[in-house]
Design an enzyme around this catalytic site. Structure first.
Site, PDB file in Angstrom:
ATOM      1  N   HIS A 143       0.222   5.204   3.545  1.00  0.00           N
ATOM      2  CA  HIS A 143       0.842   4.109   3.641  1.00  0.00           C
ATOM      3  C   HIS A 143       1.122   3.834   5.314  1.00  0.00           C
ATOM      4  O   HIS A 143       1.581   4.828   5.757  1.00  0.00           O
ATOM      5  CB  HIS A 143       1.693   3.534   2.812  1.00  0.00           C
ATOM      6  CG  HIS A 143       2.221   2.088   2.920  1.00  0.00           C
ATOM      7  ND1 HIS A 143       3.155   1.657   3.618  1.00  0.00           N
ATOM      8  CD2 HIS A 143       1.655   1.038   2.045  1.00  0.00           C
ATOM      9  CE1 HIS A 143       3.385   0.344   3.417  1.00  0.00           C
ATOM     10  NE2 HIS A 143       2.336  -0.045   2.692  1.00  0.00           N
ATOM     11  N   SER A 191      -2.461   2.507  -2.464  1.00  0.00           N
ATOM     12  CA  SER A 191      -1.979   1.236  -2.701  1.00  0.00           C
ATOM     13  C   SER A 191      -3.311   0.325  -2.641  1.00  0.00           C
ATOM     14  O   SER A 191      -3.591  -0.604  -3.076  1.00  0.00           O
ATOM     15  CB  SER A 191      -0.942   0.746  -1.739  1.00  0.00           C
ATOM     16  OG  SER A 191      -1.437   0.957  -0.515  1.00  0.00           O
ATOM     17  N   ASP A 216       4.965   9.377  -2.136  1.00  0.00           N
ATOM     18  CA  ASP A 216       5.112   7.968  -2.170  1.00  0.00           C
ATOM     19  C   ASP A 216       4.753   7.282  -3.506  1.00  0.00           C
ATOM     20  O   ASP A 216       3.358   7.075  -3.544  1.00  0.00           O
ATOM     21  CB  ASP A 216       4.856   7.265  -0.954  1.00  0.00           C
ATOM     22  CG  ASP A 216       5.123   5.689  -0.851  1.00  0.00           C
ATOM     23  OD1 ASP A 216       5.227   5.188  -2.144  1.00  0.00           O
ATOM     24  OD2 ASP A 216       5.031   5.080   0.211  1.00  0.00           O
ATOM     25  N   HIS A 219       3.200   2.766  -6.402  1.00  0.00           N
ATOM     26  CA  HIS A 219       2.287   2.152  -7.278  1.00  0.00           C
ATOM     27  C   HIS A 219       2.193   2.692  -8.671  1.00  0.00           C
ATOM     28  O   HIS A 219       1.389   2.549  -9.497  1.00  0.00           O
ATOM     29  CB  HIS A 219       0.987   1.929  -6.777  1.00  0.00           C
ATOM     30  CG  HIS A 219       1.042   1.010  -5.472  1.00  0.00           C
ATOM     31  ND1 HIS A 219       1.101  -0.565  -5.806  1.00  0.00           N
ATOM     32  CD2 HIS A 219       0.986   1.122  -4.155  1.00  0.00           C
ATOM     33  CE1 HIS A 219       1.100  -1.008  -4.604  1.00  0.00           C
ATOM     34  NE2 HIS A 219       1.255  -0.265  -3.589  1.00  0.00           N
ATOM     35  N   LYS A 244       8.023  -3.055  -6.619  1.00  0.00           N
ATOM     36  CA  LYS A 244       6.669  -3.287  -7.401  1.00  0.00           C
ATOM     37  C   LYS A 244       6.672  -3.384  -8.905  1.00  0.00           C
ATOM     38  O   LYS A 244       7.348  -4.480  -9.257  1.00  0.00           O
ATOM     39  CB  LYS A 244       5.498  -2.250  -6.720  1.00  0.00           C
ATOM     40  CG  LYS A 244       5.546  -2.490  -5.299  1.00  0.00           C
ATOM     41  CD  LYS A 244       4.358  -2.051  -4.534  1.00  0.00           C
ATOM     42  CE  LYS A 244       4.426  -2.589  -3.086  1.00  0.00           C
ATOM     43  NZ  LYS A 244       4.183  -1.525  -2.086  1.00  0.00           N
TER      44      LYS A 244
HETATM   45  C1  LIG Z   1       4.489  -1.335  -0.736  1.00  0.00           C
HETATM   46  C2  LIG Z   1       4.542   0.099  -0.449  1.00  0.00           C
HETATM   47  C3  LIG Z   1       5.817   0.515   0.277  1.00  0.00           C
HETATM   48  C4  LIG Z   1       6.659  -0.525   0.992  1.00  0.00           C
HETATM   49  O1  LIG Z   1       7.716  -0.702  -0.097  1.00  0.00           O
HETATM   50  P1  LIG Z   1       8.371  -1.823   0.297  1.00  0.00           P
HETATM   51  O2  LIG Z   1       9.681  -1.720  -0.642  1.00  0.00           O
HETATM   52  O3  LIG Z   1       7.550  -3.086  -0.057  1.00  0.00           O
HETATM   53  O4  LIG Z   1       8.970  -2.023   1.715  1.00  0.00           O
HETATM   54  C5  LIG Z   1       5.932   1.930   0.715  1.00  0.00           C
HETATM   55  N1  LIG Z   1       4.807   2.722   0.400  1.00  0.00           N
HETATM   56  C6  LIG Z   1       3.449   2.275  -0.339  1.00  0.00           C
HETATM   57  C7  LIG Z   1       2.362   3.448  -0.830  1.00  0.00           C
HETATM   58  C8  LIG Z   1       3.643   0.813  -0.712  1.00  0.00           C
HETATM   59  O5  LIG Z   1       2.462   0.468  -1.364  1.00  0.00           O
END
Ligand SMILES: *Cc1c(COP(=O)(O)O)cnc(C)c1O
Length: 388
Positions: A143, A191, A216, A219, A244
């Site tokens: 990301h 993502s 991370d 999702h 999310k």
């Molecule tokens: C959406 C997302 C983020 C950012 O998260 P927010 O809380 O919306 O700032 C970080 N990493 C990934 C993989 C994402 O999909």
């Protein structure tokens, strides 16, 4: 220079902006904000028309859950609308403790820290752990906020081919020895592609090369599991977001207590920003409580995504995200427009969010999608796939 000849900075600024926007427009890459009323789960009102959304990351529809909403209202009534200061000053309202304790328990770690967002978490965590004498090895599709954090750290950054363990090993073998510490970064569920990282293989490489693995889980959390404490032994740095499946807002890191304490002391995007509003923290905690108690709810988004992929003979979905890659920006936009005519909101994703030539429709499935709607959606998408 005479005052008369001097360029007017207000003019040069505006003309720079206009030219940059025109360039985006020519490449079909200009983006627009659209008012979108999400007044019910999976509904998105645009231009006076209610569409069924297949573009929200609210995988469990918890952003509208009555208990989650009530928790926010109660928190506002007790602690007010805003946190008032950074968490290290007076912004650390008592709701944070409940949320961080629960997160650490769900993820099987000693401690957790909550940031203002996932983006802020990654831009704070990465530079807090590695610096200019260190190495970051990351999946090429990680990301944007991991790339931003990596750049802020001043460490040497190397990417490896998406989800390719052998490519990752080659990078580590070639470079690891020349650097002090090494951070290995990936997403648990990607993502924009919906595929799952080979976490066990990466964990093995991390042990072999003394690298610190961070995933991370933006999702995966709430879709693949409600946190699985057994992952803690393989993944010492478990990052994610509360925006999310959790349906609220905020980012987090779950890790060992000394690591979290260091982050509290060093992460600039934690220190120099105001704490989250009490309502947001309370909502996140209420949503996590539901996730912990309801495994049937968590199983649903993946089942819905798999119904869709089976109807279209696509590879079986690995997560709640299913991409249909159409190539050119114009094709993705045309497909999105056609689906909107049929009552569906499916956003076209274009570069630079995804690599050049891979513009796509990105479908996300939630617990509350009706099977009949998924069948109608598949009928609407089928002609575009067969022309691909
Ligand atoms: C959406 C997302 C983020 C950012 O998260 P927010 O809380 O919306 O700032 C970080 N990493 C990934 C993989 C994402 O999909």
């Amino acid at each position: 220079m005479d005052a008369a000849e001097r360029p007017d900075p207000a003019r040069t600024l505006e003309s720079m902006a206009r030219e940059a926007l025109a360039a985006l427009e020519r490449k079909s890459l200009r983006r627009h904000l659209t008012d979108t009323g999400r007044t019910r789960p999976n509904a998105a009102e645009r231009g006076g028309r209610e569409l069924i959304s297949f573009s929200c990351n609210d995988y469990l529809n918890l952003s509208h859950h009555p208990e989650v909403c009530r928790a926010a209202i109660r928190a506002i009534e007790t602690y007010g609308a805003g946190a008032g200061a950074s968490r290290l000053v007076t912004g650390n309202h008592p709701l944070y403790r409940a949320l961080e304790t629960r997160l650490a328990r769900m993820k099987g770690t000693e401690a957790a820290i909550v940031f203002g967002s996932g983006y802020l978490a990654n831009t704070g965590i990465i530079p807090a752990l590695v610096g200019k004498d260190d190495l970051i090895v990351m999946d090429e599709l990680a990301h944007a906020c991991m790339h931003a954090g990596a750049r802020l750290s001043h460490a040497k950054v190397t990417v490896f081919r998406h989800n390719d363990i052998d490519a990752c090993r080659d990078v580590l073998a070639a470079r690891r020895a020349r650097y002090g510490h090494c951070l290995l970064l990936t997403e648990r569920v990607f993502s924009m592609d919906g595929d799952v990282a080979p976490a066990a293989g990466l964990a093995e490489l991390a042990r072999e090369f003394d690298a610190w693995l961070m995933t991370d889980d933006a999702h995966g959390f709430g879709v693949l599991d409600a946190g699985d404490p057994s992952h803690a032994k393989d993944v010492p740095l478990q990052m994610g977001t509360l925006s999310k499946a959790v349906g609220a807002y905020g980012g987090y890191l779950c890790a060992a207590e000394p690591v979290i304490e260091l982050i509290r002391n060093r992460a600039r995007s934690f220190i120099y920003t105001t704490g989250l509003p009490p309502s947001v923290v309370a909502s996140a905690d209420a949503a996590l409580a539901i996730m912990e108690q309801d495994p049937d709810l968590i199983a649903r988004p993946l089942a819905k995504a798999r119904l869709f992929t089976s109807l279209l003979n696509l590879p079986s979905a690995q997560s709640s995200i299913v991409p249909v890659i159409l190539g050119e920006e114009e094709r993705a936009l045309a497909a999105s427009d056609a689906l909107r005519e049929q009552g569906f909101l499916v956003i076209a994703i274009r570069p630079p969010t995804v690599p050049e030539g891979t513009a796509r429709l990105r479908f996300t499935f939630t617990a509350g999608h009706e099977d009949v709607d998924i069948r109608r959606l598949a009928d609407g998408v089928r002609p575009f796939i067969h022309r691909a």
